[in-house]
Write a protein that holds these residues in place. Sequence first.
Motif, PDB file in Angstrom:
ATOM      1  N   ASP A 246       0.836  -1.206   0.000  1.00 40.77           N
ATOM      2  CA  ASP A 246       0.000   0.000   0.000  1.00 40.77           C
ATOM      3  C   ASP A 246       0.868   1.252   0.000  1.00 40.77           C
ATOM      4  OD1 ASP A 246      -2.576  -0.938  -0.196  1.00 40.77           O
ATOM      5  OD2 ASP A 246      -2.918  -1.038   1.967  1.00 40.77           O
ATOM      6  N   PHE A 247       1.955   1.228   0.802  1.00 44.54           N
ATOM      7  CA  PHE A 247       2.836   2.391   0.883  1.00 44.54           C
ATOM      8  C   PHE A 247       3.474   2.695  -0.471  1.00 44.54           C
ATOM      9  CE2 PHE A 247       7.060   4.280   1.593  1.00 44.54           C
ATOM     10  CZ  PHE A 247       6.681   5.454   2.239  1.00 44.54           C
ATOM     11  N   LYS A 248       3.974   1.663  -1.147  1.00 46.39           N
ATOM     12  CA  LYS A 248       4.591   1.863  -2.466  1.00 46.39           C
ATOM     13  C   LYS A 248       3.565   2.401  -3.467  1.00 46.39           C
ATOM     14  CE  LYS A 248       6.286  -2.300  -2.926  1.00 46.39           C
ATOM     15  NZ  LYS A 248       6.994  -3.461  -3.536  1.00 46.39           N
ATOM     16  N   ARG A 249       2.338   1.909  -3.335  1.00 44.09           N
ATOM     17  CA  ARG A 249       1.290   2.311  -4.272  1.00 44.09           C
ATOM     18  C   ARG A 249       0.916   3.786  -4.115  1.00 44.09           C
ATOM     19  NH1 ARG A 249      -4.559  -0.788  -4.949  1.00 44.09           N
ATOM     20  NH2 ARG A 249      -5.549   0.784  -6.297  1.00 44.09           N
ATOM     21  N   VAL A 250       0.913   4.286  -2.906  1.00 42.00           N
ATOM     22  CA  VAL A 250       0.420   5.652  -2.658  1.00 42.00           C
ATOM     23  C   VAL A 250       1.543   6.670  -2.490  1.00 42.00           C
ATOM     24  CG1 VAL A 250      -1.656   4.743  -1.551  1.00 42.00           C
ATOM     25  CG2 VAL A 250       0.305   5.377  -0.121  1.00 42.00           C
ATOM     26  N   PHE A 251       2.817   6.259  -2.584  1.00 39.69           N
ATOM     27  CA  PHE A 251       3.920   7.170  -2.264  1.00 39.69           C
ATOM     28  C   PHE A 251       3.906   8.424  -3.141  1.00 39.69           C
ATOM     29  CE2 PHE A 251       8.316   8.680  -2.849  1.00 39.69           C
ATOM     30  CZ  PHE A 251       8.592   9.042  -1.531  1.00 39.69           C
ATOM     31  N   LEU A 252       3.789   8.267  -4.455  1.00 43.18           N
ATOM     32  CA  LEU A 252       3.783   9.429  -5.345  1.00 43.18           C
ATOM     33  C   LEU A 252       2.574  10.327  -5.064  1.00 43.18           C
ATOM     34  CD1 LEU A 252       4.930   7.891  -8.763  1.00 43.18           C
ATOM     35  CD2 LEU A 252       6.233   9.362  -7.218  1.00 43.18           C
ATOM     36  N   THR A 253       1.456   9.710  -4.725  1.00 40.71           N
ATOM     37  CA  THR A 253       0.260  10.488  -4.369  1.00 40.71           C
ATOM     38  C   THR A 253       0.518  11.311  -3.114  1.00 40.71           C
ATOM     39  OG1 THR A 253      -1.188   8.817  -5.345  1.00 40.71           O
ATOM     40  CG2 THR A 253      -2.185  10.330  -3.766  1.00 40.71           C
ATOM     41  N   LEU A 254       1.215  10.722  -2.139  1.00 34.81           N
ATOM     42  CA  LEU A 254       1.533  11.444  -0.901  1.00 34.81           C
ATOM     43  C   LEU A 254       2.403  12.666  -1.184  1.00 34.81           C
ATOM     44  CD1 LEU A 254       2.368   8.468   1.529  1.00 34.81           C
ATOM     45  CD2 LEU A 254       0.300   9.870   1.519  1.00 34.81           C
ATOM     46  N   VAL A 255       3.430  12.485  -2.027  1.00 45.95           N
ATOM     47  CA  VAL A 255       4.342  13.591  -2.340  1.00 45.95           C
ATOM     48  C   VAL A 255       3.599  14.687  -3.091  1.00 45.95           C
ATOM     49  CG1 VAL A 255       6.431  14.261  -3.584  1.00 45.95           C
ATOM     50  CG2 VAL A 255       6.360  12.075  -2.366  1.00 45.95           C
TER      51      VAL A 255
END
Length: 495
Positions: A246-255
């Motif tokens: 989940d973290f890898k999937r949403v990382f770019l969204t978080l940034v």
Amino acid sequence: MTDILTALEMIFVPLNLLGLIFGVGAGIAFGAMPGLSVNMGLALLFPLTFTFQGMGGILILIGIYCGAIYGGSISAILLKTPGTPASVATTLDGYPMATVLKQPGRALGLSTLASTFGGIFSTICLIIMAPQLAKVSLQFSKPEYFALAIFGLSIITSVSSGSVIKGIMGGVIGLFLATVGIDAMSGEIRFTLDTTYLLGGVSFIPILIGLFAFAQMLTTVEEYYHKQTGLQQEVKLDRVLPSWSDFKRVFLTLVRSSFIGTFIGCVPGTGGDIASFVSYDQAKRWSSHKEKFGTGEPEGVCAPEAGNNAVSGGAFIPVLTLGIPGDGATAIMLGALMVQGLQPGPLLFVEKAPDVYAIFIGLLLANVIMSLMGFSLIRLFVKVVNVPTEILLPIIIMLTFVGTYSYNHSMNDVYLMVAAGIIGYFLNKTEFSMSAIVIGIILGGMAEQNFVGSLIMSDGSFSVFWTRPICLLFLTAAFISLLSPFLGKLLRLKK
């Protein structure tokens, strides 16, 4: 380095650290309870901060500010009832993930991760950008401060969610209240109604508690009378720690969302609700599976939460460097800094550098504490949304009276708070902006004093306001800011 060490000493005083932890916990509870808000939490607990000397009181408010924005996602995900306006976009995918996909723990875990990421990201931006902006602001004199106050007042057209005209009228009410008392320049007594109580001006704290807390409680009592809302159904949670996938999937969204939230936070008149919707929209635009948004997508949960929590650090940039509050919450924070003897502006970074670093460190710690509480105590905070209204209302109403009286130990303050609350209740009914009134009160005195001081500097010549480049820039920006809502409406009508 000495200033940083002094700031660390301020933060890690046991009582101050406990105050920060308490503030975060109270903020999460306020945010999680539907009907309450960040502004109400700050207003209610503002008087409590006077029992702490110096930085302790400010740390409590920082904790409430950060915690309440995150807390709104709890009820948004579990009940589809956003605890704060900034969490409205979180319901779009958070609630389906919790109910349709039967993964409430995953949804809450992702919102906690995103909130922490956005908060820390924006605080780092604050640490890097604020001192640089303060160096530019050192060129300010009285004309520039007057123009800056006018620009700050002009954002009332942005913070007014309903009619722009009513927002301007709210600002005028605040400006009038700022003139009550003894004029600092001439010594003339104005609008005191022949009472000694008003000689020092209208007390800010009772007005604040009345407009944001007591008025909202009157509205909640009315809604409860009509709807008779009761106890919510208990929610069972699965695991709350996000998985590595989940973290890898949403990382770019978080940034991406953290960038958006920080930028929007820097712009006075915006807020977490705007940041969350813009972040959600951009996450959907950049997604390769847009059609799944609204059905429980992890990116749909993380984007609005990273965006609205990133506003907190960004919003402190204009508050600390220029003394301009972006919304009701930062207006309250600005008032808190001034009450504690910290005058926001460029000189704050020179004269009170340890205090500024303490605020930076406090924001970072608040987000870390929020993360620890979110992941470890989420099951406890979930119970907050199940508190019956008939139990909650009397407690909040009692806090408004106790908090107001404890500020100055004066029943006149209590009467003023009740009067402001009743007026605020009817103003809310007619969609007046409470934030516009508060901004008018805070910036009105600053505008008046620097206007008179500027004319004294220039021997009465008004040319001082358009012959100084920075002053002219702010006045032009204020003019554009005031007219932008009307110009936008004209363009939409033409289309």
